[in-house]
Design a protein around this motif. Sequence first.
Motif: not given
Length: 379
Positions: A188, A195, A213, A216, A247, A249, A253-255
């Motif tokens: 990540t 993002t 993402s 963020v 976050v 990961d 996709a990371p969120s």
Amino acid sequence: MKQNLILAISVAVIPASQGFGQETDIEPETLTVEERISEGDHVYVMDMGLSGPSQVSVLNAEDLTLEGTIGAGTFSQLMMGPDQASVWTASVYMSRYSYGEVEAVVHEWDAATLVANREFTVSPKLAQALSQRGTINLSADGDFLVLQNATPATSVNIVDLESGTDLVEIPTPGCWTAYPTLEGNAFTTLCGDGTIAKYSYSADGSAGEGAKSEPVFDPEQDPLFGNAVRVDGNLVYVSYGGSFYVVDDSGEAPSLVKTIDFAEEGWAPSGYNLMAYHEPSDTLFVTMHENPGDGTHKTPAAEIWAVDMETETVVGRGAANGDSSITVSRGETPQLIGIDHLGGVHRYEIGMDGDEVSIETAVSLEGLAFFPTIVDTDY
């Protein structure tokens, strides 16, 4: 290669009354070399130096006395192995400081004998940057080394550790640092457009396009430091304004899971490797400075704060020593180690009394390094 020695030196002193022309009984100098550092706990301080090769100083954690050194190349990165039995460095060796070929070399050092177990060359695109935890890491299974490149275009180099050769270079335009995911072959990275991206790769050298993402953070109003720590499986970043960004990961996709606003008015985080997480107590330590403003994010710390990550509240504050990077021990009772811009090293005793945490300087060593950049422990 600079070897890693501890020398005991005896020097004879000639009394002034005897003069230089008279015979004297002079004991010769006695030099001894220890085969390994002492038993017990130790602190490893990277001194980037800037005017020449980098050096890792190994200190006794109890009184911060020097026990040995590790010599690396220029702009060296540092990482403790997961079992604290080895120390990894990645650095460059310049044929002509201002021009010429650059050789990038990874060393794996024995943490006790300070002798290199192995070394191998990697892509010369290796980032010549401040030592950060996001610039050198091991994959979840320990089979691959994940290295940050910069030319200044950014990419991440995946190195096969079995063969000691580059596996694949993954372009990461506009993104910086690479934190391996907890499962699988992926990492990540934090991106300048607000993002956070995730890239995957395979053992055969193939790599995916990457997945970003949703936005963020706001890079103009509240940018994030590249330094991140794992808390309960998630990556936690800290913003210039004093908020944690949690976050996840683990997906494609990371969120963003949540943000935690912890800084009170008139205070903000600052430093380089400015966070340290103590898992047994679920406490996240962060270096803080007063009167924040545009450009103060590197200001030496005035205080170190402790945040309980379960209750998401500040549970302790203690006076700092101008620290710019910190780390914390891994045992049940934490000890915090900080380094400052002037080359000092500081060990803090952490008191856990119910819901309150105390942070007090126990011992300091001044003037150890010229430009210390990162610190870690073997305990």
